[in-house]
Design an enzyme around this catalytic site. Structure first.
Site, short mmCIF file in Angstrom:
data_model
loop_
_atom_site.label_atom_id
_atom_site.label_comp_id
_atom_site.label_asym_id
_atom_site.label_seq_id
_atom_site.Cartn_x
_atom_site.Cartn_y
_atom_site.Cartn_z
N ASP A 82 -3.21 -29.27 62.84
CA ASP A 82 -3.61 -28.19 61.95
C ASP A 82 -4.43 -28.76 60.80
O ASP A 82 -3.94 -29.58 60.04
CB ASP A 82 -2.33 -27.52 61.41
N ASP A 131 0.11 -19.01 56.86
CA ASP A 131 0.14 -20.13 55.94
C ASP A 131 0.79 -19.69 54.64
O ASP A 131 0.13 -19.13 53.77
CB ASP A 131 -1.28 -20.61 55.65
C1 DX5 Z 1 -4.00 -25.79 55.43
C2 DX5 Z 1 -3.48 -24.83 56.46
C3 DX5 Z 1 -4.33 -24.82 57.71
C4 DX5 Z 1 -5.71 -24.37 57.43
C5 DX5 Z 1 -6.52 -24.44 58.68
O1 DX5 Z 1 -3.07 -25.92 54.42
O2 DX5 Z 1 -2.17 -25.20 56.85
O3 DX5 Z 1 -3.75 -23.94 58.67
O4 DX5 Z 1 -5.69 -23.07 56.96
O5 DX5 Z 1 -7.80 -24.03 58.31
P1 DX5 Z 1 -9.06 -24.80 58.89
O6 DX5 Z 1 -8.94 -24.64 60.39
O7 DX5 Z 1 -10.21 -24.06 58.30
O8 DX5 Z 1 -8.94 -26.22 58.44
#
Ligand code: DX5
Length: 228
Positions: A178, A38
């Site tokens: 996501d 990310d």
């Molecule tokens: C948010 C990111 C996601 C997030 C997912 O900006 O793109 O990938 O980290 O994390 P969870 O699964 O905890 O929502």
């Protein structure tokens, strides 16, 4: 109807940044298919994470695929850096580039698979004219920037519309979701049409072992896909 087996992707955003090498090794051992890096610049989203050097430092620890999720303003100048760092997939946000058709073509010319992400407010129509250049379509089910947020079930209409568009046109595109993907939400996302599932908190935290959580998520995703 496209019925791929689910792909499980781990977001490293909630990982222990002081031990990233060990964390990615643990994720590979637990049976996760790919790592999502990310990448955040503090402008496109109100958070700042890591650059290509951090990704390349982890490349040699595992053999699984890496995808760079570029939550950055103007990703064009650095596209090659993510590929050189070891990412086989480079995902740009439709909202962050001026000439998306050109950007996706450049990613392909670099030898990587081209991904495009849509924030919750961005309609599918923003990318229907460039889907011929897309290998992966990422439908955000949270507003990007942080892990641990609530899954937006209202995105399931967009997921279903994307699934219909992909299948109707016979396109070979991975449909990824996501944000807030967990045991209680992954089935609905799969039923709506997703076949790639990115999870951060639900994988890296929670009861049982990492293997148990990965297995449970994959099983729920499979059931959801099969019940479409
Ligand atoms: C948010 C990111 C996601 C997030 C997912 O900006 O793109 O990938 O980290 O994390 P969870 O699964 O905890 O929502």
């Amino acid at each position: 109807m496209n019925m791929r087996a689910p792909t499980l992707v781990a977001s490293v955003l909630p990982a222990d940044f002081s031990e990233l090498g060990e964390e990615v090794r643990r994720l590979e051992k637990a049976g996760v298919d790919r790592i999502q890096w990310d990448v955040m610049d503090g402008r496109f989203v109100p958070n700042l994470t890591f650059g290509p050097d951090v990704i390349s430092a982890n490349r040699g620890h595992v053999s699984m695929g890496f995808e760079a999720h570029l939550m950055v303003d103007d990703p064009d100048p650095m596209l090659a850096k993510w590929v050189e760092a070891g990412c086989e997939i480079v995902i740009v946000h439709a909202e962050s580039v001026r000439h998306l058709h050109r950007t996706l073509s450049v990613i392909a010319d670099l030898g990587a698979r081209a991904g495009v992400a849509l924030n919750p407010a961005t309609p599918l129509e923003a990318v229907t004219n460039v889907l011929d250049l897309v290998d992966l379509l990422l439908v955000m089910t949270v507003n990007p920037g942080f892990g641990g947020q609530q899954y937006l079930a209202t995105m399931e209409r967009k997921i279903a519309a994307a699934r219909a568009e992909i299948d109707e046109r016979g396109l070979d595109i991975e449909l990824e979701v996501d944000g807030g993907i967990a045991a209680g939400t992954i089935g609905a996302a799969a039923r709506a049409g997703a076949d790639v599932f990115c999870a951060g908190s639900a994988l890296l935290n929670g009861a049982g072992t990492l293997e148990d959580r990965a297995t449970a998520l994959r099983s729920a995703a499979t059931d959801g896909i099969e019940s479409r």
